[in-house]
Scaffold this active site. Structure first.
Site, mmCIF file in Angstrom:
data_model
loop_
_atom_site.group_PDB
_atom_site.id
_atom_site.type_symbol
_atom_site.label_atom_id
_atom_site.label_comp_id
_atom_site.label_asym_id
_atom_site.label_seq_id
_atom_site.Cartn_x
_atom_site.Cartn_y
_atom_site.Cartn_z
ATOM 1 C CE LYS A 86 -3.035 -28.003 13.766
ATOM 2 N NZ LYS A 86 -4.324 -28.596 13.200
ATOM 3 C CD GLU A 121 -3.336 -23.784 12.273
ATOM 4 O OE1 GLU A 121 -2.682 -24.849 11.472
ATOM 5 O OE2 GLU A 121 -4.528 -23.790 12.533
#
Length: 296
Positions: A212, A175
């Site tokens: 993400k 992420e």
């Protein structure tokens, strides 16, 4: 690795719920839920209250495997029980794939980015995660400026740790969040896409990651990442957008599904009756599912 869970994350319809607020963000999460800081007098009481909140969400009828692919947990949530079962086992019983946040927060900004702080006990945490039926992990960095050196450092750090997580038998959610308020958000995303592609292309055929990412400024800017054979799934964070705005932006991106936190729980409060709470959660789940599955 659980083949059913692997297949569900790769090809299932739905989204991933982010329930992983940790020490620093827990008071804010509780405050948004209607529990003020004067309601608890110790960290232990605070975490008891947040576990009650998460238990209420996870046990709700709308929180089920028909619409929710997976849920990201904070370490304490993984180590606690719901209705007598460890949280990961309880989620798996509902056909929701459990993930664990493993990062220890962000370092100070340098080169326009914030790297992750060192994760000193990673191997021990991954071992306990496997015992607790966890399928994968999540770790977050932040990108504020289109600084190629900084963004490269973020991506390299993420993938270096990600490879250790893969070697342990789990799937990492990488992420590198682009700050939605960055004045150069689209340029950050262009650099990020190229740096991620370089790392993905260097992975072997038995190495899989998830990504993400902030919803891109330009629709389908991450199409190459969504379609990459080393990527199990690309999910999007809400990043501060309202649920309505996040859903609208998400629908413009083919193959991108939600992994929302605040946008999922924003309208849930401690004072709601069970019926009110369940209705509010169902509305949130249904709208995020529709945005993840039904594209414009």
């Amino acid at each position: 690795m659980n083949e059913h869970q692997f297949e569900k994350i790769k090809n299932g319809k739905g989204f991933i719920a982010a329930l992983d607020q940790s020490g620093g963000s827990t008071p804010k999460a509780l405050a948004a839920y209607g529990v003020s800081e004067d309601s608890y007098s110790s960290e232990e009481e605070m975490f008891d209250l947040v576990h009650e909140m998460r238990t209420r969400i996870i046990t709700a009828p709308a929180f089920n495997g028909d619409r929710i692919l997976g849920a990201i947990l904070f370490e304490q949530t993984m180590d606690r029980k719901i209705e007598g079962m460890y949280t990961g086992d309880y989620l798996a019983e509902k056909d929701i794939v459990p993930f664990l946040k493993v990062d220890k927060g962000l370092a100070s900004e340098e080169n326009g980015v914030q790297l992750m702080k060192p994760i000193d006990n990673l191997d021990e945490t991954l071992g306990r995660a496997r015992e607790r039926s966890i399928f994968g992990t999540k770790m977050r960095s932040v990108i504020n400026e289109p600084n190629t050196t900084g963004i490269r450092e973020v991506v390299q750090q993420q993938f270096d740790i990600g490879k250790r997580i893969i070697a342990s038998g789990l799937v990492p959610i990488i992420e590198p969040e682009v700050n939605i308020y960055s004045e150069n958000k689209e340029k950050c995303e262009e650099i990020l896409r190229e740096e991620i592609l370089n790392e993905l292309n260097a992975l072997s055929e038995d190495q899989y990651v998830m990504l993400k990412l902030s919803i891109p400024t330009k629709a389908n800017a991450y199409k190459d990442l969504v379609e990459h054979p080393r990527v199990l799934r690309v999910v999007a964070l809400s990043g501060g957008y309202s649920r309505l705005d996040a859903n609208e932006k998400l629908q413009e991106n083919d193959g991108l599904v939600a992994s929302f936190s605040r946008a999922l729980s924003a309208e849930l409060t401690a004072s709601q009756t069970e019926e009110e709470f369940n209705d509010a959660l169902k509305e949130a789940v249904d709208s995020i599912y529709d945005a993840s599955v039904n594209k414009v």
